[in-house]
Design an enzyme around this catalytic site. Structure first.
Site, PDB file in Angstrom:
ATOM      1  N   ASP A 198       0.835  -1.200   0.000  1.00  0.00           N
ATOM      2  CA  ASP A 198       0.000   0.000   0.000  1.00  0.00           C
ATOM      3  C   ASP A 198       0.878   1.263   0.000  1.00  0.00           C
ATOM      4  OD1 ASP A 198      -2.752   1.081   0.389  1.00  0.00           O
ATOM      5  OD2 ASP A 198      -1.852   1.933   2.194  1.00  0.00           O
ATOM      6  N   GLU A 251      14.537 -15.307   0.441  1.00  0.00           N
ATOM      7  CA  GLU A 251      14.876 -16.358   1.418  1.00  0.00           C
ATOM      8  C   GLU A 251      13.925 -17.544   1.284  1.00  0.00           C
ATOM      9  OE1 GLU A 251      14.431 -14.413   5.227  1.00  0.00           O
ATOM     10  OE2 GLU A 251      15.980 -12.931   4.747  1.00  0.00           O
TER      11      GLU A 251
END
Ligand code: NOJ
Length: 556
Positions: A198, A251
């Site tokens: 956002d 990751e």
């Protein structure tokens, strides 16, 4: 190609999607129960608007706890069950992260109000101007209207680019950076496939929070949705944050993805967010700002594709979302000669009558345009039902803070957030399992547009979307690069390999090439086979064609 480079993402505005527990508010139970509908529709992924605990000053974009679930929506356990069920149904799940501001109910802001040591440094607190400090620290205006500063009991001021209940975080503070990386991992560890970010362009403010250059906007208005330059938006420092986030996404296997909501000046500025070590994709909003005119649409498509290609990202195609007037209504009035801001339609709804049937014809055609394009497409819930904006909500029902903050000059965004009609002829139209008042009232004719009313009608909006999504998967995904074809004025025509898309934005029929077979048409009457004779494409409609030498089953 990775899934996010060509996915069709369905936006779930959870408060208005489906209510499982009968309180008139959508929730996770309702969403989970409707997963078969979404899988059957043929989308690839869901983006869920914020589902975190929130006082709902801005419909959940005021987050009190980034690692929890709003009690009105369910529990963390239900969220995890939902994630598993969505994945089982073959759907990826993207959440919405709100890093520009917290809720005033967040523990950090409570500590700041209590003036706990160091707590105010995580936000933008400043003394006021003037001899008694009674003037805001600068002239910035809130996106929702009014000053972007509010004063607390001891006389200092804090910055909020949106509602006063949404204090802006200070991203220069290391704790803010560390906390959001923790939040990302919290959800990635639970299987979430990515985040929509956002206000991705707002996190870093120009040093010293300077007043805006006078030539940019005399009113100091951070017209976020129009992409105007402003020291609150699109500062270069924001990119280091996203390089860190990309490393977190990396990751995980498969790599998690980010989509930026960044209302920046142009596609070149947007492309900076998409450099290889930053975000994966970003919404390109010009498509939803363009009028229904072939020349405007073509310029927008060319620009978006060129910008995305320059950084190796897929273009993204958005026709509507929870912040803008629904597509049917945007196309239901006279079309301006230029791109418009997100509040354009709201400023003229009282002046010009909307012709929703015209809007629906154009919206059906534009859906075929959108789904034939290379890249990622977003469908906002209810778009597949051809819902229009509910413009005449009673004032007392309106909840968007824009309404109050604009001094009631802008009715705000509630009209595109009305709960979905699922079945039946009376409110709540299957949205809730019991006859309760929904959080925003549904209009009397909503039943005609319900899922149940459309499901078995081959000429319905829903049938068109299902056919288009199936056909996109079968034909367009591997179709290759887009090439424009010569076409009459006010008509768009392009090919991708053996496939063609023709879109007629003029007010009269045009001839289609004779050696092609119709795959799918937006018109409700049959176009018939185009082989051997010239077939006309009516005004305000679109068609997908394939070279008749290849044998495709007609799907219309
Ligand atoms: C953009 C969101 O889409 C909108 O709904 C919200 O009001 C603002 N950001 C503030 O978070």
């Amino acid at each position: 190609m990775s899934w996010w480079q060509h996915a069709v993402v369905y936006q779930v505005y959870i408060r208005s999607f489906a209510d499982g527990n009968g309180d008139g508010v959508g929730d996770i139970a309702g969403l989970t129960a409707r997963l078969p509908y979404l899988a059957d529709l043929g989308v690839d992924a869901l983006w869920i608007n914020p589902w975190y605990p929130s006082p709902m000053a801005d419909a959940g974009y005021d987050v009190a706890d980034y690692c929890g679930i709003e009690p009105d929506y369910g529990t963390l356990e239900q969220a995890q069950e939902f994630l598993a069920a969505a994945h089982h149904a073959g759907l990826k799940v993207i959440l919405d992260i709100v890093p520009n501001h917290t809720s005033e109910a967040h523990r950090w802001f409570a500590a700041a109000l209590a003036d706990a040591p160091g707590a105010r440094e995580r936000y933008h607190f400043r003394p006021g101007r003037g001899p008694d400090g009674s003037q805001p620290p600068n002239g910035w205006q809130s996106v929702f209207g009014g000053p972007a500063w509010s004063r607390v009991a001891d006389g200092s001021w804090y910055l909020h680019l949106f509602a006063p209940a949404q204090p802006d975080l200070n991203w220069e503070h290391p704790q803010v950076r560390a906390e959001f990386e923790r939040v990302l991992r919290f959800w990635f560890d639970r299987g979430v496939d990515g985040f929509r970010i956002d206000v991705a362009h707002g996190l870093v403010k120009a040093p010293g929070l300077p007043d805006q250059a006078p030539e940019a906007d005399a009113e100091g208005d951070p017209a976020m949705l129009d992409g105007a330059a402003h020291p609150a938006w699109d500062q270069d420092g924001v990119h280091a944050i996203y390089r860190g986030w990309r490393a977190v996404a990396g990751e995980y296997l498969p790599e998690r993805v980010f989509i930026a909501e960044a209302w920046v000046a142009d596609n070149d500025r947007l492309a900076r967010y998409l450099r290889p070590d930053e975000l994966h994709t970003a919404f390109q909003f010009d498509f939803l700002r363009a009028p229904w005119r072939a020349s405007s649409l073509r310029a927008v498509l060319d620009d978006a594709m060129a910008a995305a290609a320059g950084v190796g990202a897929p273009p993204t195609w958005v026709l509507s979302n929870h912040d803008v007037t629904r597509t049917v209504t945007r196309y239901a009035r006279s079309q301006p000669p230029h791109l418009v801001g997100a509040d354009w339609e709201r400023r003229r709804w009282a002046q010009e009558q909307a012709d929703h049937e015209l809007g629906r014809r154009r919206a059906r055609a534009c859906a075929l345009l959108q789904l034939a394009l290379p890249g990622t497409a977003y469908i906002y819930q209810g778009e597949e039902l051809g819902l229009e904006e509910v413009e005449e909500l009673p004032d007392e029902a309106r909840q968007d803070p824009t309404f109050v903050q604009s001094g009631f000059a802008d009715v705000g965004r509630d009209g595109c957030r009305v709960p979905l009609p699922w079945s039946g002829h009376a409110a709540p139209y299957g949205f809730s399992p019991a006859p309760v008042a929904t959080w925003l009232p549904q209009p009397p004719h909503w039943g005609a547009h319900s899922v149940a009313a459309q499901r078995d009608d081959p000429e319905s909006f829903l049938a068109l979307y299902r056919a288009a999504l199936a056909s996109r998967r079968e034909h367009w995904l591997a179709a290759g690069a887009l090439q424009w074809l010569p076409s009459p004025p006010d008509v768009l025509a392009f090919s991708r390999g053996d496939l063609q898309c023709w879109v007629n934005t003029s007010d009269h029929p045009v001839s289609l090439p004779s050696s092609s077979k119709v795959l799918l048409s937006s018109t409700t009457g049959a176009l018939g086979s185009a082989t051997g004779e010239s077939t006309a494409l009516p005004a305000d409609s679109a068609v997908w064609l394939c070279r008749s030498s290849r044998r495709h089953a007609a799907e219309s």
